[in-house]
Write a protein that holds these residues in place. Sequence first.
Motif, PDB file in Angstrom:
ATOM      1  N   MET A  36       0.676  -1.205  -0.069  1.00 54.54           N
ATOM      2  CA  MET A  36      -0.127   0.335   0.088  1.00 54.54           C
ATOM      3  C   MET A  36       0.783   1.272   0.156  1.00 54.54           C
ATOM      4  O   MET A  36      -0.052   2.433  -0.800  1.00 54.54           O
TER       5      MET A  36
ATOM      6  N   GLU B 110      -8.956  -0.981   1.858  1.00 57.81           N
ATOM      7  CA  GLU B 110      -8.448   0.186   2.530  1.00 57.81           C
ATOM      8  C   GLU B 110      -8.115   1.485   1.230  1.00 57.81           C
ATOM      9  O   GLU B 110      -8.154   2.617   1.331  1.00 57.81           O
TER      10      GLU B 110
ATOM     11  N   GLY C 214      -2.206  -3.432   4.829  1.00 57.45           N
ATOM     12  CA  GLY C 214      -2.972  -2.768   4.287  1.00 57.45           C
ATOM     13  C   GLY C 214      -3.915  -3.294   3.454  1.00 57.45           C
ATOM     14  O   GLY C 214      -3.225  -3.917   2.281  1.00 57.45           O
ATOM     15  N   SER C 215      -5.170  -3.967   2.972  1.00 62.07           N
ATOM     16  CA  SER C 215      -5.625  -3.953   1.989  1.00 62.07           C
ATOM     17  C   SER C 215      -6.312  -3.383   0.796  1.00 62.07           C
ATOM     18  O   SER C 215      -5.983  -2.207   1.007  1.00 62.07           O
TER      19      SER C 215
ATOM     20  N   HIS D  65      -9.068   5.024   0.455  1.00 67.23           N
ATOM     21  CA  HIS D  65      -8.054   6.370  -0.048  1.00 67.23           C
ATOM     22  C   HIS D  65      -8.564   6.725  -1.262  1.00 67.23           C
ATOM     23  O   HIS D  65      -8.169   8.514  -0.981  1.00 67.23           O
TER      24      HIS D  65
END
Length: 525
Positions: A36, A64, A60-61, A68
């Motif tokens: 990420m 996510e 972080g997936s 963002h």
Amino acid sequence: MNLLIVDDEYYSAEGTKKKIAQKGPLFDEIFCAYNMTQALEYLAGHSVAIMILDIEMPGGSGLELLDHIRQQGLDTICIFLTAYAKFEYISKAMRLTSIDYLLKPVAEEDLLTAVAKAVNQYRQQANAKLETQQANYWKESELYLWELFWLDLSEGAVSNRKEDIISELNLRNLNPAAADLSYLVLLIQCNGMDKLPVEKDLHEFLLKNIVREYFYNREEIPVAVRQSRQFYFLPLPEAGRSREALLSRCGQALTDFVPRFPNTFNFYIAASGCRISDFQETLKGLQNAAIKNVSRENHVFDLAQYTNAETAGADVDFTTKRWSDLLLSRKIRNLLSETDMFLNSLQHSHSITRDTLSNFYYSFLQTLFSCMEISNADALPMFQKQISQFSVEKACSSVQNLREWVSGVLEQYEEYITNASNQDAAVTTIKNYIHSHLEQDLTRQSLAAMVYLTPDYLSHLFKRETGFSLTNYIIYERIEEAKRMLAGTDKSVSEIATRCGFQNISYFSRQFRRFTGVTPREFRG
């Protein structure tokens, strides 16, 4: 157009990149990020049209990351490519407006189809955005062009012949069908805009935007034309509105937004609708009504009900004898109070015109001049010159303006009488000023204006009181100051001459010898 692939599996990301580069749509750049943080760094410096991303990644997936970029307002089209077929992932991805959700291992054909679909959607999305922007730009430009057209028409720069109007509309890329419409013309008079503080431009901006929204329907082009700081007009299409509704709307404006401004307003509505070819004549009628109105403020004028009786005016007797008595007895405050009450009574009568105010203006002015001549004839020429700086047209444009003019000229009158009547004080004032401003350009005219006398009379008075002519006294004081500086400082003769008001060193030397009998250098030596 750039493509970003985000996958923590290096070989999976590179394999996807290779397939797309060889057989997919043409991209400017295909970039791979393996977590990420790398993806965010790339997004910070590049625009990304398409993003292929894994869901489960260290740090972080993909969900996510998508969340963002949506918070950043980016229009990136996203494709999820993952080994996890959990429904909650699919649901979250769709809520975040991703375009597709593919399961690993994905067939090459399915991958390329999804990418092509994403590219097509991105282009459609970009075209729609561009069309919206262009529509907004044209909408803003069209409003400006319409307002400029109506302003030119109001000032006669465009002929009022229908054929010429249609030609002009075509030339300006405006709808020529407007020449066949009927308009209700509204004139807005903004009293006191010239007295607003420095924010007056902001007030004008706010006013135009408020009246556009207040008087126009949403689908109409909200034309609000500024003719001057005092007058604005709105050509309102008659279709879909009535004069009665417009009158009511103007009346409501006196409650809704007029109190929010520091000045007053009047609204003038034409007696009937008009074509563009009749617009100039209609607007002129509204302007004449506004010019004749000198007493009403925050009022709606319906020209269909506007009669000659309202503009005929009343015969008014001015009590000049009483005013003269108060002036000659120096009861200026009493006179100001009486004229204020007199003007208030005129305003509340609503039966006066600009001619009424003009008659008052000249009667009052003649009274002032007559009393000044009796009290101190020497001050009269300067007083007349000072008063001539006031604008007659502005003073007589409203009762309020005339009231302010009376207050101003009475203040001037009192100053002239007070200063010019005390001749000893006048000479003392001039002497003190000369002594304190030797380096400045001291002229008879500027000095006389300080004590409200004519230059000739000041010279006569000064000679009688001091024995010096005004010019010689100035030179004498300058030489005395030069003597002090020559004896007490080491400044050069040239600098001393300048400090004492002599711009020419030769002239300074001649005058110094004339008053002392020696040159400046001989005096110092």
